[in-house]
Design a protein around this motif. Sequence first.
Motif, mmCIF file in Angstrom:
data_model
loop_
_atom_site.group_PDB
_atom_site.id
_atom_site.type_symbol
_atom_site.label_atom_id
_atom_site.label_comp_id
_atom_site.label_asym_id
_atom_site.label_seq_id
_atom_site.Cartn_x
_atom_site.Cartn_y
_atom_site.Cartn_z
ATOM 1 N N SER A 27 41.081 44.760 43.669
ATOM 2 C CA SER A 27 41.893 43.752 44.616
ATOM 3 C C SER A 27 41.490 42.131 44.640
ATOM 4 C CB SER A 27 42.232 44.334 46.019
ATOM 5 O OG SER A 27 42.628 45.763 45.828
ATOM 6 N N VAL A 28 40.135 42.298 44.707
ATOM 7 C CA VAL A 28 39.363 41.017 44.920
ATOM 8 C C VAL A 28 39.717 40.374 43.706
ATOM 9 C CG1 VAL A 28 37.291 39.664 44.985
ATOM 10 C CG2 VAL A 28 37.972 41.483 46.699
ATOM 11 N N VAL A 29 39.225 40.874 42.282
ATOM 12 C CA VAL A 29 39.462 40.353 41.355
ATOM 13 C C VAL A 29 40.719 39.848 40.783
ATOM 14 C CG1 VAL A 29 39.122 40.864 38.705
ATOM 15 C CG2 VAL A 29 37.246 41.543 40.206
ATOM 16 N N CYS A 30 41.465 40.952 41.170
ATOM 17 C CA CYS A 30 43.214 40.543 40.844
ATOM 18 C C CYS A 30 43.589 39.236 41.673
ATOM 19 C CB CYS A 30 43.946 41.619 40.952
ATOM 20 S SG CYS A 30 43.931 43.082 39.742
ATOM 21 N N SER A 31 43.118 39.158 43.031
ATOM 22 C CA SER A 31 43.408 37.892 43.604
ATOM 23 C C SER A 31 42.953 36.609 43.097
ATOM 24 C CB SER A 31 42.871 38.254 45.289
ATOM 25 O OG SER A 31 43.616 39.351 45.852
ATOM 26 N N ILE A 32 41.580 36.777 42.793
ATOM 27 C CA ILE A 32 40.850 35.693 42.046
ATOM 28 C C ILE A 32 41.812 35.105 40.905
ATOM 29 C CG2 ILE A 32 38.972 34.816 40.979
ATOM 30 C CD1 ILE A 32 37.110 36.636 43.186
ATOM 31 N N ILE A 33 41.870 36.281 39.971
ATOM 32 C CA ILE A 33 42.755 35.961 38.940
ATOM 33 C C ILE A 33 44.235 35.200 39.241
ATOM 34 C CG2 ILE A 33 43.836 36.739 36.829
ATOM 35 C CD1 ILE A 33 41.809 38.916 36.704
ATOM 36 N N VAL A 34 44.866 35.905 40.089
ATOM 37 C CA VAL A 34 46.461 35.312 40.307
ATOM 38 C C VAL A 34 46.113 34.080 41.109
ATOM 39 C CG1 VAL A 34 48.210 35.592 41.922
ATOM 40 C CG2 VAL A 34 47.428 37.633 40.929
ATOM 41 N N SER A 35 45.348 33.702 41.992
ATOM 42 C CA SER A 35 44.950 32.295 42.504
ATOM 43 C C SER A 35 44.720 31.269 41.733
ATOM 44 C CB SER A 35 43.893 32.504 43.627
ATOM 45 O OG SER A 35 44.254 33.444 44.684
ATOM 46 N N THR A 36 43.736 31.640 40.546
ATOM 47 C CA THR A 36 43.299 30.897 39.856
ATOM 48 C C THR A 36 44.404 30.319 38.770
ATOM 49 O OG1 THR A 36 41.091 31.859 39.685
ATOM 50 C CG2 THR A 36 41.748 30.214 37.669
#
Length: 266
Positions: A27-36
Amino acid sequence: MPDETKTAPRRANDSMGKVLLVAVSLSVVCSIIVSTVAVALRPLQEANKTLERKRNILLAAGLYREDEDIDLLFEQVEIRLVDLATGEYVEGVDATTYDQYRAAKDPDTGVVIPRDKDLAKIRRRAKDAPVYLVRDSTGLRSVILPVHGYGLYSTLYGFIALSRDGNTVQAMRVYEHGETPGLGGEVDNPDWLDKWQNKLVYDTDGQVRLAVVKGVVDSDSPEARYQVDGLGGATMTSRGVTNLVRYWLGEEGFAPFLARIRAERS
């Protein structure tokens, strides 16, 4: 009989703790990707919004050509800021980058609208608002004004274009809303918007008379010149459109500016 020495490691990997760790990490990795991606695309999104706004202004002004560059076409449009209280042009502020919706939220640049005057149900407005002017060889040809107000489920955003007399509607555009598809959502239907052409805003006493009526306008009525057919099955949205038009073309909105334009022509 199962060999427990071989199955034990697999059970350890399937433990609830490891499952949660993998889920949280993912979830954290996906959140970082989406935010970026969202941050990276923001300039492009803003550019597209600006381009779409220009396209709608050009459509209201009757200047839009599908096969021509929007930025080049928009060079025919002059943007000015207007002090809504006085109707005078505001100098010293870049009108091309001015955001009236952001200004409305700032206590220094926005005002609270008294409830008894808030026909459009927007609560606040900016002290200044942009106007879009189109000129021809004889002078001012069109004035395009931004309007917004609450319908049934959403705030409707649009432009209304008036002729050089500051009274005759040349075009109405609604470019953003969240009304019910097939009912209030018809507020952006080009066939319905065409019904606004050549309607009058003010009567001879200077009162805003333009309104969306329930049903079909009686063309034999003297009031027909101020009336637009209602949206079928969308009474509240139709009423919202009437209210936003009456607010923004009234004394709280652009009426002082339009009165000044009419005075300059006389």
